[in-house]
Write a protein that holds these residues in place. Structure first.
Motif, PDB file in Angstrom:
ATOM      1  N   UNK A   1      46.336  52.787  -0.337  1.00  0.00           N
ATOM      2  CA  UNK A   1      46.830  53.233  -1.637  1.00  0.00           C
ATOM      3  C   UNK A   1      45.913  52.639  -2.692  1.00  0.00           C
ATOM      4  N   UNK A   2      45.339  53.496  -3.536  1.00  0.00           N
ATOM      5  CA  UNK A   2      44.515  53.020  -4.637  1.00  0.00           C
ATOM      6  C   UNK A   2      45.465  52.641  -5.771  1.00  0.00           C
ATOM      7  N   UNK A   3      45.560  51.344  -6.037  1.00  0.00           N
ATOM      8  CA  UNK A   3      46.465  50.834  -7.060  1.00  0.00           C
ATOM      9  C   UNK A   3      45.873  50.988  -8.462  1.00  0.00           C
ATOM     10  N   UNK A   4      44.545  50.990  -8.539  1.00  0.00           N
ATOM     11  CA  UNK A   4      43.869  51.140  -9.822  1.00  0.00           C
ATOM     12  C   UNK A   4      42.440  51.583  -9.563  1.00  0.00           C
ATOM     13  N   UNK A   5      41.924  52.451 -10.420  1.00  0.00           N
ATOM     14  CA  UNK A   5      40.520  52.871 -10.338  1.00  0.00           C
ATOM     15  C   UNK A   5      39.925  52.762 -11.739  1.00  0.00           C
ATOM     16  N   UNK A   6      38.767  52.113 -11.832  1.00  0.00           N
ATOM     17  CA  UNK A   6      38.081  51.910 -13.108  1.00  0.00           C
ATOM     18  C   UNK A   6      36.705  52.553 -12.998  1.00  0.00           C
ATOM     19  N   UNK A   7      36.423  53.482 -13.895  1.00  0.00           N
ATOM     20  CA  UNK A   7      35.136  54.176 -13.895  1.00  0.00           C
ATOM     21  C   UNK A   7      34.267  53.591 -14.993  1.00  0.00           C
ATOM     22  N   UNK A   8      33.036  53.229 -14.632  1.00  0.00           N
ATOM     23  CA  UNK A   8      32.064  52.715 -15.604  1.00  0.00           C
ATOM     24  C   UNK A   8      30.686  53.244 -15.224  1.00  0.00           C
ATOM     25  N   UNK A   9      30.187  54.192 -15.982  1.00  0.00           N
ATOM     26  CA  UNK A   9      28.878  54.778 -15.671  1.00  0.00           C
ATOM     27  C   UNK A   9      28.914  55.464 -14.321  1.00  0.00           C
ATOM     28  N   UNK A  10      27.977  55.073 -13.423  1.00  0.00           N
ATOM     29  CA  UNK A  10      27.913  55.695 -12.095  1.00  0.00           C
ATOM     30  C   UNK A  10      28.703  54.890 -11.054  1.00  0.00           C
ATOM     31  N   UNK A  11      29.520  53.948 -11.517  1.00  0.00           N
ATOM     32  CA  UNK A  11      30.293  53.113 -10.593  1.00  0.00           C
ATOM     33  C   UNK A  11      31.789  53.310 -10.779  1.00  0.00           C
ATOM     34  N   UNK A  12      32.500  53.256  -9.665  1.00  0.00           N
ATOM     35  CA  UNK A  12      33.955  53.295  -9.667  1.00  0.00           C
ATOM     36  C   UNK A  12      34.435  52.090  -8.876  1.00  0.00           C
ATOM     37  N   UNK A  13      35.336  51.324  -9.465  1.00  0.00           N
ATOM     38  CA  UNK A  13      35.934  50.171  -8.786  1.00  0.00           C
ATOM     39  C   UNK A  13      37.386  50.510  -8.474  1.00  0.00           C
ATOM     40  N   UNK A  14      37.757  50.326  -7.222  1.00  0.00           N
ATOM     41  CA  UNK A  14      39.152  50.527  -6.834  1.00  0.00           C
ATOM     42  C   UNK A  14      39.751  49.195  -6.395  1.00  0.00           C
ATOM     43  N   UNK A  15      40.995  48.998  -6.809  1.00  0.00           N
ATOM     44  CA  UNK A  15      41.812  47.881  -6.323  1.00  0.00           C
ATOM     45  C   UNK A  15      42.853  48.548  -5.445  1.00  0.00           C
ATOM     46  N   UNK A  16      42.904  48.128  -4.178  1.00  0.00           N
ATOM     47  CA  UNK A  16      43.720  48.866  -3.224  1.00  0.00           C
ATOM     48  C   UNK A  16      44.600  47.964  -2.356  1.00  0.00           C
ATOM     49  N   UNK A  17      45.598  48.603  -1.778  1.00  0.00           N
ATOM     50  CA  UNK A  17      46.467  47.980  -0.781  1.00  0.00           C
ATOM     51  C   UNK A  17      46.412  48.863   0.457  1.00  0.00           C
ATOM     52  N   UNK A  18      46.231  48.258   1.623  1.00  0.00           N
ATOM     53  CA  UNK A  18      46.260  49.016   2.876  1.00  0.00           C
ATOM     54  C   UNK A  18      47.393  48.461   3.739  1.00  0.00           C
ATOM     55  N   UNK A  19      48.135  49.375   4.347  1.00  0.00           N
ATOM     56  CA  UNK A  19      49.242  48.984   5.221  1.00  0.00           C
ATOM     57  C   UNK A  19      49.110  49.725   6.533  1.00  0.00           C
ATOM     58  N   UNK A  20      49.584  49.098   7.589  1.00  0.00           N
ATOM     59  CA  UNK A  20      49.540  49.753   8.886  1.00  0.00           C
ATOM     60  C   UNK A  20      50.211  48.908   9.943  1.00  0.00           C
TER      61      UNK A  20
ATOM     62  N   UNK B   1      44.853  40.928  20.475  1.00  0.00           N
ATOM     63  CA  UNK B   1      45.527  42.061  21.118  1.00  0.00           C
ATOM     64  C   UNK B   1      46.640  42.598  20.213  1.00  0.00           C
ATOM     65  N   UNK B   2      47.037  43.832  20.456  1.00  0.00           N
ATOM     66  CA  UNK B   2      48.061  44.489  19.635  1.00  0.00           C
ATOM     67  C   UNK B   2      49.327  43.638  19.561  1.00  0.00           C
ATOM     68  N   UNK B   3      49.876  43.523  18.354  1.00  0.00           N
ATOM     69  CA  UNK B   3      51.121  42.778  18.145  1.00  0.00           C
ATOM     70  C   UNK B   3      52.251  43.713  17.696  1.00  0.00           C
ATOM     71  N   UNK B   4      51.900  44.961  17.340  1.00  0.00           N
ATOM     72  CA  UNK B   4      52.847  45.926  16.768  1.00  0.00           C
ATOM     73  C   UNK B   4      53.492  45.433  15.475  1.00  0.00           C
ATOM     74  N   UNK B   5      52.846  44.460  14.817  1.00  0.00           N
ATOM     75  CA  UNK B   5      53.335  43.964  13.525  1.00  0.00           C
ATOM     76  C   UNK B   5      52.880  44.882  12.415  1.00  0.00           C
ATOM     77  N   UNK B   6      53.705  44.985  11.369  1.00  0.00           N
ATOM     78  CA  UNK B   6      53.332  45.695  10.144  1.00  0.00           C
ATOM     79  C   UNK B   6      52.451  44.742   9.340  1.00  0.00           C
ATOM     80  N   UNK B   7      51.322  45.245   8.874  1.00  0.00           N
ATOM     81  CA  UNK B   7      50.425  44.414   8.066  1.00  0.00           C
ATOM     82  C   UNK B   7      50.213  45.050   6.710  1.00  0.00           C
ATOM     83  N   UNK B   8      49.841  44.203   5.762  1.00  0.00           N
ATOM     84  CA  UNK B   8      49.476  44.671   4.431  1.00  0.00           C
ATOM     85  C   UNK B   8      48.292  43.829   3.985  1.00  0.00           C
TER      86      UNK B   8
END
Length: 132
Positions: A64-83, A93-100
């Motif tokens: 999930x992109x929490x914020x995107x900042x555009x400046x010239x030819x650059x874009x900065x994203x602040x993100x959260x990933x879950x799975x 090895x797999x733990x089947x835990x939810x991560x963020x």
């Protein structure tokens, strides 16, 4: 409609979120390189290999992109990933835990594609969640 500077970035995250690997080269320039947590990704094929490894470990990974900042030819994203940790990751090895996890990515756009990116994400925090 004029192409948005966000188009290749949205495609980049779609590859991660949906496993739409066929779109990878649509988003990335042929000359693509990256720096991820201080490690160099020399080309887009190595980058795609990383995406596939990551999605094998976390098949329902979603950015999930929490914020995107555009400046010239650059874009900065602040993100959260879950799975769910359903496959081996960095020798864990797999733990089947939810991560963020949290991260920040700076994308450099050239001719409508991602030419370079710099990515810093909380690997230590992620590995700590797998230990639990």
């Amino acid at each position: 409609l004029m192409a948005s500077i966000m188009d290749p970035i949205n495609t980049f995250y779609k590859v991660y979120n949906e496993g739409a690997y066929e779109l990878w080269n649509d988003a990335l320039a042929e000359s693509y390189t990256a720096e991820v947590n201080g490690h160099t990704i020399p080309n887009r094929d190595v980058g795609l290999g990383f995406v596939k490894t990551f999605r094998a470990a976390f098949p329902d990974l979603f950015y999930t992109v929490d914020e995107a900042i555009v400046a010239g030819d650059k874009v900065t994203t602040r993100w959260t990933a879950k799975g769910t940790h359903a496959g081996e990751f960095f020798g864990n090895p797999a733990t089947n835990k939810q991560i963020s996890m949290l991260g920040i990515t700076v994308f450099q756009i050239e001719d409508g594609k991602i030419a370079k990116l710099w990515n810093v994400w909380d690997l230590a925090g992620l590995l700590n969640q797998l230990k639990g």
